[in-house]
Design a protein around this motif. Structure first.
Motif, short mmCIF file in Angstrom:
data_model
loop_
_atom_site.label_atom_id
_atom_site.label_comp_id
_atom_site.label_asym_id
_atom_site.label_seq_id
_atom_site.Cartn_x
_atom_site.Cartn_y
_atom_site.Cartn_z
N ASP A 8 0.67 -1.10 0.37
CA ASP A 8 -0.33 -0.34 0.18
C ASP A 8 0.70 1.44 -0.32
O ASP A 8 2.56 0.80 0.37
CB ASP A 8 -1.13 0.25 1.55
CG ASP A 8 -1.39 1.12 1.61
OD1 ASP A 8 -2.59 2.00 0.89
OD2 ASP A 8 -1.63 1.56 2.67
N ASP A 10 -0.47 5.00 1.03
CA ASP A 10 -0.68 5.98 1.96
C ASP A 10 -0.45 5.50 3.49
O ASP A 10 -1.04 4.32 3.83
CB ASP A 10 -1.97 6.77 1.69
CG ASP A 10 -1.86 7.55 0.59
OD1 ASP A 10 -0.90 8.39 0.19
OD2 ASP A 10 -2.15 7.78 -0.33
N GLY A 11 0.44 6.11 4.70
CA GLY A 11 0.50 5.35 5.97
C GLY A 11 1.28 4.12 5.89
O GLY A 11 1.01 3.69 7.00
N THR A 12 1.44 3.77 4.41
CA THR A 12 2.65 2.23 4.50
C THR A 12 3.95 2.45 4.48
O THR A 12 4.57 2.61 4.89
CB THR A 12 1.62 0.79 3.44
OG1 THR A 12 -0.16 0.22 4.27
CG2 THR A 12 2.76 0.27 3.63
N ASP A 165 -1.44 -0.50 6.07
CA ASP A 165 -2.10 -0.58 6.56
C ASP A 165 -3.84 -0.20 7.27
O ASP A 165 -4.32 -0.55 8.40
CB ASP A 165 -1.89 0.85 7.11
CG ASP A 165 -2.79 1.88 6.65
OD1 ASP A 165 -2.98 1.69 5.14
OD2 ASP A 165 -2.43 3.76 7.18
N ASP A 170 -6.34 -3.58 2.92
CA ASP A 170 -5.22 -4.37 2.15
C ASP A 170 -5.37 -5.47 2.50
O ASP A 170 -4.57 -6.93 2.36
CB ASP A 170 -4.00 -3.70 2.79
CG ASP A 170 -3.91 -1.37 2.68
OD1 ASP A 170 -3.47 -1.66 1.62
OD2 ASP A 170 -3.82 -0.93 3.78
N ARG A 187 -4.59 1.25 12.84
CA ARG A 187 -6.47 1.50 13.77
C ARG A 187 -6.74 0.12 13.76
O ARG A 187 -6.59 -0.87 13.77
CB ARG A 187 -6.86 1.36 11.53
CG ARG A 187 -5.85 2.65 10.86
CD ARG A 187 -6.96 1.83 9.57
NE ARG A 187 -5.86 3.06 8.70
CZ ARG A 187 -6.50 3.22 7.40
NH1 ARG A 187 -7.95 3.55 7.20
NH2 ARG A 187 -6.19 4.36 6.58
MG LIG Z 1 -2.98 2.91 3.94
#
Ligand SMILES: [Mg+2]
Length: 215
Positions: A8, A10-12, A165, A170, A187
């Protein structure tokens, strides 16, 4: 065990939240937008952004700049603001050196996700990219995973890993696509969802798992 890993974005691999904050601040300053518009943007773009958000921004606040112009400005600012930590770039380079195929499967508009990959230096480290905007299909839909595999010149039937994430998008999506999974904690985990194969606090730990699994 096949050496195929899908990540992934964004955020990963990249920190979207801090980039978003910087980009919105700059965009509002450059266009002399009122504080209400800045608040509106921060709320609207918290999870995702696309060109339509800027058409609405323009309408709601009666802005002169065209929507495509505002969107392009935002894409450029995000691409400049988003970063990937050097240890993450190094980890991906180590995977490649160990003959791994690396793909990115991301929910987001095609132009901004690719601009971010270029801006972070990730573009040269990945074999293929599937963005949800390419097909208007979002994770956990299996078809986006199929596209990611095809863009890397591999098949989901070869197996591989999904690292991300988002529990449903995912990890749930990765399972449905027949992949092993590594979840980046953060999360809440939904009760009904099958557990990931591994859970880690940092994407570099996920890369270490991949490297040791195939030693
Ligand atoms: Mg993400």
């Amino acid at each position: 065990m096949s050496r195929i890993a899908f990540f992934d974005l964004d955020g990963t691999l990249a920190d979207r939240q801090s980039a978003l904050s910087d980009a919105v601040t700059s965009l509002c300053r450059a266009n002399a937008l009122p504080p209400e518009a800045e608040q509106w943007l921060r709320a609207e773009l918290v999870d995702r952004a696309n060109a339509a958000d800027f058409a609405r921004l323009r309408e709601v606040f009666g802005l002169e700049a065209s929507a495509p112009q505002l969107w392009q400005e935002y894409v450029d600012l995000m691409a400049a603001a988003v970063t990937c930590r050097p240890e993450v770039l190094e980890g991906l380079a180590r995977l490649r050196a160990a003959a791994w195929t690396i793909g990115v499967i991301t929910n987001g508009a095609s132009d901004i996700q690719r601009a971010k990959l270029a801006g972070t230096g990730l573009a040269s480290l990945v074999d293929g990219v599937a963005a949800s905007g390419d097909l208007e299909i979002r994770k956990p839909d299996r078809r986006l995973f199929e596209l990611g595999a095809a863009r890397c010149g591999v098949s989901l039937a070869d197996g591989g890993w999904m690292i991300g994430d988002n529990p449903v998008g995912d990890i749930g999506g990765g399972h449905q696509a027949g992949l092993r999974t590594i979840w980046l904690r953060g999360r809440p985990w939904p009760d009904e969802l099958a557990a990931p194969h591994h859970a880690v606090d940092d994407v570099t730990d996920a890369i270490t798992i991949l490297l040791t699994e195939t030693e």
